[in-house]
Motif scaffolding. Structure first.
Motif, PDB file in Angstrom:
ATOM      1  N   LYS A  63       0.832  -1.217   0.000  1.00 18.10           N
ATOM      2  CA  LYS A  63       0.000   0.000   0.000  1.00 18.10           C
ATOM      3  C   LYS A  63       0.858   1.254   0.000  1.00 18.10           C
ATOM      4  CE  LYS A  63      -3.530  -2.751   0.357  1.00 18.10           C
ATOM      5  NZ  LYS A  63      -4.357  -3.050  -0.838  1.00 18.10           N
ATOM      6  N   ARG A  68      -2.081   1.248  -7.212  1.00 19.27           N
ATOM      7  CA  ARG A  68      -2.675  -0.036  -6.814  1.00 19.27           C
ATOM      8  C   ARG A  68      -2.043  -1.207  -7.546  1.00 19.27           C
ATOM      9  NH1 ARG A  68      -7.061  -3.048  -8.582  1.00 19.27           N
ATOM     10  NH2 ARG A  68      -7.512  -1.487 -10.180  1.00 19.27           N
ATOM     11  N   GLN A  69      -1.879  -1.055  -8.851  1.00 21.45           N
ATOM     12  CA  GLN A  69      -1.226  -2.095  -9.623  1.00 21.45           C
ATOM     13  C   GLN A  69      -0.590  -1.488 -10.869  1.00 21.45           C
ATOM     14  OE1 GLN A  69      -4.501  -4.755 -10.648  1.00 21.45           O
ATOM     15  NE2 GLN A  69      -4.565  -3.924 -12.716  1.00 21.45           N
TER      16      GLN A  69
END
Length: 209
Positions: A63, A68-69
């Motif tokens: 995090k 996020r990706q």
């Protein structure tokens, strides 16, 4: 690897398309014309053994930051070595925002996969060379004829190392092969064009290294 990121939006900068790769013998989903051009260059790069587009996503399990990706555009295999790849218009690579984001992507790839992230832009894709590769891609599916290859290579070497494609036609006819067979040799990189121009009967070729 299978397609990880679904491509369903197209714009003037991002054109969803599927291209057949002669290296992987499969369809590859391309997110942009630049990505398609890079894929074509990789198909004719002898050091590339395989590649896939939109490979696995790398997730932010810690995090960290506001991402996020991250899904690289490419995963390229160079023999036993592999590198992830990102394609980006060259004009967009000069901003501080891109440089910061790309540095983050490089770190993500290195930490999570142990490999490097390679950047592909337009300067890596010579437009004249692309024209040639588009011509040759259709001929790559035909098998080479070793005995004819040798005859043509010997002829080129006897002419001082270069010859016009039209000069090779009679050799092809003697072997009952179609006169366009030298295009197959070009596609398999047995011979190569001296100049990066559109290939015609007047194109001068030499034996590939």
């Amino acid at each position: 690897m299978s397609l990880n990121r679904q491509i369903n939006k197209a714009s003037t900068m991002k054109i969803a398309r599927n291209d057949y790769s002669i290296t992987t013998r499969s369809m590859q989903a391309m997110e942009s014309m630049l990505e398609s051009d890079v894929g074509l260059m990789l198909d004719f790069d002898k050091t590339v053994t395989a590649f896939t587009t939109q490979p696995d996503s790398l997730l932010n399990h810690a995090k960290e930051g506001n991402w996020r990706q991250y899904t690289p555009d490419l995963l390229v295999m160079y023999g036993s070595e592999s590198k992830f790849g990102e394609t980006k218009p060259e004009a967009r690579t000069h901003s501080d925002k891109f440089k910061q984001k790309y540095a983050l992507h490089q770190r993500i790839v290195r930490e999570q996969t142990g490999t490097e992230l390679e950047l592909f832009t337009e300067p890596d894709v010579h437009p004249h060379r692309l024209i040639q590769l588009r011509q040759l891609k259709a001929f790559h599916r035909f098998e080479a004829i070793p005995t004819l290859n040798q005859q043509i290579i010997q002829f080129i070497e006897s002419r001082g190392g270069v010859a016009k494609l039209e000069e090779l036609e009679s050799i092809c006819e003697q072997h009952n092969a179609w006169v366009s067979y030298p295009m197959v040799m070009l596609a398999h990189q047995v011979i190569r064009s001296v100049a990066p121009n559109v290939i015609t009967r007047s194109t001068v070729v030499e034996v590939a290294a």
